[in-house]
Design an enzyme around this catalytic site. Structure first.
Site, mmCIF file in Angstrom:
data_model
loop_
_atom_site.group_PDB
_atom_site.id
_atom_site.type_symbol
_atom_site.label_atom_id
_atom_site.label_comp_id
_atom_site.label_asym_id
_atom_site.label_seq_id
_atom_site.Cartn_x
_atom_site.Cartn_y
_atom_site.Cartn_z
ATOM 1 C CD GLU A 13 -90.102 22.504 65.521
ATOM 2 O OE1 GLU A 13 -90.373 21.311 65.709
ATOM 3 O OE2 GLU A 13 -90.975 23.348 65.314
ATOM 4 C CB CYS A 60 -89.536 24.642 70.065
ATOM 5 S SG CYS A 60 -88.323 24.662 68.732
ATOM 6 C CB CYS A 63 -86.030 27.978 70.269
ATOM 7 S SG CYS A 63 -87.685 27.598 69.706
ATOM 8 C CG HIS A 67 -91.483 27.476 74.717
ATOM 9 N ND1 HIS A 67 -92.534 28.334 74.555
ATOM 10 C CD2 HIS A 67 -90.958 27.275 73.482
ATOM 11 C CE1 HIS A 67 -92.652 28.634 73.260
ATOM 12 N NE2 HIS A 67 -91.703 28.012 72.599
ATOM 13 N NE ARG A 466 -86.409 29.275 65.577
ATOM 14 C CZ ARG A 466 -85.370 28.693 66.167
ATOM 15 N NH1 ARG A 466 -85.138 28.911 67.440
ATOM 16 N NH2 ARG A 466 -84.556 27.919 65.504
ATOM 17 C CB SER A 489 -92.841 30.951 64.784
ATOM 18 O OG SER A 489 -91.426 30.895 64.715
ATOM 19 C CB CYS A 533 -89.600 27.903 65.696
ATOM 20 S SG CYS A 533 -89.523 26.621 66.918
ATOM 21 C CB CYS A 536 -93.381 26.705 69.964
ATOM 22 S SG CYS A 536 -92.329 27.830 69.084
#
Lengths: 554, 311
Positions: A13, A60, A63, A67, A466, A489, A533, A536
């Site tokens: 992503e 994102c 995922c 959030h 993640r 990430s 990812c 984000c």
């Protein structure tokens, strides 16, 4: 010595650029760059705190949900709201379903092509492929099935239009699977592309839709009349199907592929791990978490207690103002713009050159790997019996010791292990929900006051697909004064800090063999093992985030 | 509103010939895995799978994720059997220079003949340096790729109208693809759009031999022609003055109208109540959550605060 830039990194992503320096066939140094800045935290300022989860969820779409979850927990912490047990369970079920979607999609759609040579599958013997799938998979394919699949693949290649499979590293010497294993994997790649549709449906049962669910809200969940036998049964039976897929296809494939790539159990490891833990079993957090919270340092299997006050972010090598590593409580951080940004061209050559939109989070001054591997290690040491048993079984099957976990291969295996354990646990949680409803408890929301008299600060710490995801919110006069996301990430893919200490992915890449610098397949393997990812991961903290880390974090 | 202008006529204004348009129709039929019987007017058989380039700009990949939730046709059938998805960063095997090579070659070899699908907004502040792939800004990429495509289809609120990064104060001066580079686009709206709408829009397009009627924002009226409110399963409660007054109350338990807790259904054009989401599993109002108006331009500013009644 060769500098190799891989940009874009596909099958992730977001927008990621990886640069490595290759010497004597190995990576000597590495730089990770996020190449997109969106500024969501700035956009959040001044808004209704209840809206934050909708906005942050757009960090994102892969995922998705997580959030939203982190945000509602941060606001609930700030407003001292205790959610009803049903809301907690519904959130856990939705989160578990999200993992059941996310982890197999990562394995098949995002990382498999680094290990599976699609072109080699063309020379597979369908009868032998059928035998192989019978031996390793709980869902074997017939000779006829593999003949058909091979024919379809051949027609595709013969068409000369290779679509998403064009111009890849097929035939690279690092591909080790026999043709039959490659053909089987191609079949399962296609199977999961279908299966993931159903996993997403599971999240929509409680969360309205996927991607970008609309069922959470500070105070609980909005689903009420659908908290009925029909919807619960739907979830339960889709769950059984998903568990079956994980047990019969995902895990066997993982083990089969890993058995050909055991050398990757010595490549790509890190030594420091952080897991916030998740899946509360009561309102006592983090003690009741199914996956526990904790920290492991220096490669030792010794659990240390997590202290949120030890988190700092460094911007020395990122496109933000500031030149020293500062605790956010005294820090000031602003995105560079105009001439100062110098066109946002990554400078990996100078000692203090800026090269990314990601900041460098540190815990007690150290880079920390987060994600399923960190969560598995912390759970293993922290006493989650299901994780321990599953990890031990996988290690035994692959005939490797626990040290093999600290690697690229360990990272990919841990994702499957966590997924399986999480999926099985969700069955019990579903029955907990049934028990509550049987007792007449159908409450899903706790009302609260939110007007211009309301102030508060809160944190929502989650461990998601993640890794460790934290949202911090500061509410003043009923509005968001400041908002901050420190996401998985960013931990994993952030840059070097002022001391020159590399981020986890950069560190993991060092030492990775590269047979052909023009075809850096091995680099992709370690990068993908982190499941990056990037959308984000890129964010900014406002100068006034002052007290952010003084927030109570239990 | 120019929604019923004959499409070839509309495209002629942009220098696209009727013949090219007909080829485009054929492409779109195959894009969606439709049998050619849907395309009685197509004169030329398609011997190659039509080439599609899917670009990612400032976005979250939620639109791609939504797209792969499609069933009948399944995403795999579309990607592998019916189109030549030459470039798509989330799916493609090739990386780095090899990926860039594909993009360049595809645009060069198929100039004016490929379809571009754009996901994400384009930051324009400081010449767009806030978003790059392979060292080029999204602005440069869009100018190069979209302007050489036969048509650009925007998927999602970011590409169609700027999306979340364009919400106030819009730190990177993000714009829709159409606005950033000055082209007209077909806009499949939503955050994300429903996969079914991508399909349904084109089916309508093909059967009638012209673009489905669109509104002034390029949204097909077929999918975006009705207010959520008009087809809402809770409309009866609205008429009966039965409202959820706060979450967790009696009205919420009984599934009453959400208008007083922020529902944007009365202001939002989309077909969620008719087709629902994820194989008809559920939809926001079905889950007791207000509509947030995600298929409307600037909804992040104009529909917010999302939990405060709008009527």
């Amino acid at each position: 010595m060769a500098r190799v830039v891989v940009d874009p990194i596909p099958r992730i992503e977001g927008h990621l650029r990886i640069e490595v320096e290759v010497e004597n066939g190995k990576v000597k140094d590495a730089w990770s760059s996020g190449t997109l800045f969106r500024g969501l935290e700035i956009i959040l300022q001044g808004r209704d705190p209840r809206d934050a989860h909708l906005i942050t969820q757009r960090s994102c779409g892969v995922c998705t949900l997580v959030h939203s979850m982190a945000s509602v927990r941060a606001v609930e912490d700030a407003l001292k709201i205790k959610i009803p047990p049903n809301a907690r369970i519904v959130r856990n079920l939705t989160h578990a379903a999200q993992n059941m979607h996310d982890h197999p999609v990562h394995f098949y759609q995002l990382c498999a092509l680094d290990w599976v040579d699609v072109v080699s599958a063309l020379s597979a013997d369908p009868a032998k492929t059928s035998d192989l799938s019978g031996a390793v998979s709980g869902r074997p394919g017939t000779k006829k099935y593999y003949e058909g699949l091979k024919g379809k693949l051949k027609a595709f290649v013969d068409s000369g239009q290779l679509g998403p499979f064009a111009n890849a590293y097929w035939g690279h010497p690092a591909y080790k699977l026999p043709p039959e294993a490659n053909l089987m994997a191609v079949g399962h790649y296609l199977d999961n592309l279908r299966q993931q549709v159903h996993a997403a449906q599971m999240t929509a049962i409680w969360g309205a839709k996927n991607p970008h669910l609309q069922g959470h809200l500070p105070g609980g969940v909005t689903v009420t009349e659908q908290l009925n036998a029909d919807f619960i049964a739907k979830y339960l039976f889709m769950l059984k199907e998903q568990v079956k897929f994980i047990e019969e296809v995902y895990i066997p494939d993982l083990l089969a592929v890993a058995s050909f790539y055991k050398d990757w159990a010595k490549i790509g490891g890190n030594k420091n791990f952080l897991a916030y833990g998740d899946f509360p079993q009561s309102d006592v957090e983090p003690d009741s978490f199914y996956f526990p919270r904790g920290v492991l340092m220096n490669g030792e299997l010794k659990l240390a207690k997590f202290d949120a006050g030890k988190i700092t972010e460094d911007v020395t090598r990122a496109w933000y103002e500031g030149d020293k590593p500062l605790h956010p409580s005294v820090g000031e951080t602003k995105p560079l713009s105009g001439d100062k940004l110098k066109g946002a061209v990554p400078d990996t050559q100078s000692k203090d050159g800026k090269y990314t939109w990601l900041k460098a989070p540190r815990y007690d001054g150290q880079p920390m790997e987060v994600g399923p591997l960190a969560q598995c290690l912390v759970s293993y040491v922290g006493g989650n019996k299901e994780i321990k048993d599953t990890v031990d079984a996988v290690l035994k099957k692959l005939e490797v010791g626990p040290e093999a976990l600290f690697s690229t291969l360990g990272r990919i295996a841990a994702r499957g292990i966590k997924c399986l354990v999480n999926a099985k646990a969700a069955e019990k949680w579903t029955m907990d929900l049934v028990e509550n409803i049987k007792k007449g408890d159908t409450k899903t929301f706790t009302p609260y006051k939110l007007d211009e008299t309301v102030n508060g600060q809160g944190a929502g710490l989650n461990d998601v697909a993640r890794g460790s995801l934290g949202h911090w919110v500061n509410i003043e006069k009923g509005k968001i004064k400041n908002y901050q996301q420190v996401v998985p990430s960013t931990w994993n893919l952030g840059p070097a800090d002022a001391k020159g200490v590399k981020g986890p992915i950069e560190n993991a890449l060092i030492g990775t063999p590269v047979a052909d610098p023009k075809k850096p397949l091995e680099v992709l393997r370690t990068v993908h093992s982190f499941d990056p990812c990037i959308a984000c991961a890129v964010h900014v903290i406002d100068p006034q985030t002052n007290e952010v880390y003084k927030f109570r974090v239990s | 509103m120019d929604s019923f202008i004959d499409v070839p006529e509309r495209l002629a204004l942009k220098g696209v010939s009727r013949r090219d348009f007909m080829k485009f129709c054929g492409m779109m039929a195959t894009v969606l895995g439709l049998p050619m019987s849907f395309m009685p007017r197509i004169a030329h058989a398609i011997d190659k799978r039509p080439t599609v380039v899917w670009l990612h700009f400032a976005e979250c990949t939620g639109c791609t994720e939504s797209f792969i939730r499609s069933t009948y046709p399944w995403a795999a059938d579309i990607i592998l059997d019916t189109i030549d998805l030459a470039y798509h960063e989330t799916i493609m095997a090739a990386a780095g220079d090899q990926a860039e090579e594909i993009l360049e070659k595809t645009v060069k070899d198929n100039k004016g003949k490929f379809i571009c699908i754009a996901e994400g907004a384009i930051p324009t502040k400081d010449n767009g340096v806030y978003g790059k792939v392979h060292g080029k800004t999204f602005l440069e990429i869009a100018n190069h790729v979209c302007k050489n495509a036969m048509a650009t289809i925007c998927v999602g609120n970011c590409a169609c109208s700027g999306g979340v990064q364009a919400a106030k104060p819009n730190p990177t001066e993000a714009k829709s693809v159409g606005e950033a580079i000055g082209i007209k686009t077909v806009n499949i709206e939503g955050c994300p759009p429903n996969a079914d709408n991508m399909v349904a829009t084109i089916v309508h397009f093909l059967l009638l031999g012209k673009l489905p009627a669109v509104d002034e924002r390029g949204r097909p009226l077929f999918a975006y022609g009705y207010l959520i409110h008009d087809n809402c399963e809770r409309r009866g409660h609205f008429e009966n003055d039965e409202f959820v007054k706060e979450f967790g109350d009696e009205g919420a338990a009984k599934g009453w109208c959400l208008a007083k807790v922020g529902c944007a259904g009365p202001k939002t054009y989309n077909n969620c109540p008719k087709i629902k989401w994820n194989q008809g599993t559920n939809w926001p109002i079905g889950a007791g959550h207000p509509c947030i108006g995600c298929s409307e331009a600037k909804f992040w500013d104009e529909m917010a605060p999302f939990y405060v009644g709008k009527i």
